[in-house]
Motif scaffolding. Structure first.
Motif, PDB file in Angstrom:
ATOM      1  N   GLY A   1     106.204  98.280  12.319  1.00 39.22           N
ATOM      2  CA  GLY A   1     106.631  99.640  12.638  1.00 39.22           C
ATOM      3  C   GLY A   1     105.697 100.325  13.615  1.00 39.22           C
TER       4      GLY A   1
ATOM      5  N   ASN B   1     108.690  92.449  23.292  1.00 33.73           N
ATOM      6  CA  ASN B   1     109.736  92.925  22.374  1.00 33.73           C
ATOM      7  C   ASN B   1     110.833  91.870  22.227  1.00 33.73           C
ATOM      8  OD1 ASN B   1     111.400  94.432  20.755  1.00 33.73           O
ATOM      9  ND2 ASN B   1     111.939  95.925  22.324  1.00 33.73           N
TER      10      ASN B   1
ATOM     11  N   HIS C   1     111.979 101.022  14.426  1.00 31.05           N
ATOM     12  CA  HIS C   1     110.591 101.337  14.079  1.00 31.05           C
ATOM     13  C   HIS C   1     110.539 102.289  12.885  1.00 31.05           C
ATOM     14  CE1 HIS C   1     110.052  99.529  17.913  1.00 31.05           C
ATOM     15  NE2 HIS C   1     110.067 100.626  18.638  1.00 31.05           N
TER      16      HIS C   1
ATOM     17  N   THR D   1     113.648 102.548  18.703  1.00 29.73           N
ATOM     18  CA  THR D   1     112.994 103.586  17.906  1.00 29.73           C
ATOM     19  C   THR D   1     113.570 103.667  16.495  1.00 29.73           C
ATOM     20  OG1 THR D   1     112.497 104.833  19.907  1.00 29.73           O
ATOM     21  CG2 THR D   1     112.380 106.033  17.832  1.00 29.73           C
TER      22      THR D   1
ATOM     23  N   GLY E   1     105.648  98.198  17.030  1.00 29.30           N
ATOM     24  CA  GLY E   1     106.936  98.325  17.703  1.00 29.30           C
ATOM     25  C   GLY E   1     106.974  99.434  18.738  1.00 29.30           C
ATOM     26  N   PHE E   2     106.320 100.552  18.446  1.00 24.90           N
ATOM     27  CA  PHE E   2     106.297 101.669  19.402  1.00 24.90           C
ATOM     28  C   PHE E   2     105.584 101.279  20.701  1.00 24.90           C
ATOM     29  CE2 PHE E   2     106.936 104.140  15.469  1.00 24.90           C
ATOM     30  CZ  PHE E   2     108.008 104.918  15.870  1.00 24.90           C
TER      31      PHE E   2
END
Length: 136
Positions: free
Chosen positions: A87, A99, A108, A105, A90-91
């Motif tokens: 999480g 990715n 995440h 988003t 991922g940003f």
């Protein structure tokens, strides 16, 4: 199955992640790996690798939930820690070649929410009397 909160959480999350993995296979299209994917429920981006991950995680959680409280507690904690890391990371990887799971988003945020519940259950629930602190 005993009334263990960890077993209940693992079983429910396992069933949900298995269902999400199966449903995602229908929307991912021809995208196996990479930044592009189909939208599950119109919001969560998935590709086939992402769906396979959901299927494996769902199977691990469901199996642990049906097996024993220690198995569920350990699996909840482990999957929760992985989802916390995913999480957060991922940003930072969104929009890059790293990715490979086609994360967006919404993914995440869902991974972070799953991490909170799974880690919370794994770390805080089903304390055995051997590890409980004596009353002062």
């Amino acid at each position: 199955m005993s009334q263990s909160p960890n077993r209940l959480v693992a079983t429910i999350f396992g069933a949900v992640y298995l269902l999400v993995g199966v449903l995602g296979l229908f929307v991912a299209g021809g995208n196996f790996i990479g930044q592009e994917g189909g939208l599950l429920l119109g919001i969560f981006q998935v590709n086939h690798l992402h769906n396979i991950a959901h299927l494996l995680i769902g199977a691990a959680l469901l199996t642990a939930g049906l097996r024993s409280t220690p198995a569920a507690k350990g699996t909840n904690t482990t999957v929760g820690a992985v989802y916390l890391l995913l999480g957060i990371v991922g940003f930072f990887i969104a929009g890059t070649a790293a990715n490979i799971l086609a994360l967006n988003t919404a993914d995440h945020i869902l991974h972070l929410a799953s991490a909170i519940v799974l880690l919370g259950a794994g770390l805080a629930l089903d304390k055995s009397s051997a590890t409980a602190r004596p009353a002062v």
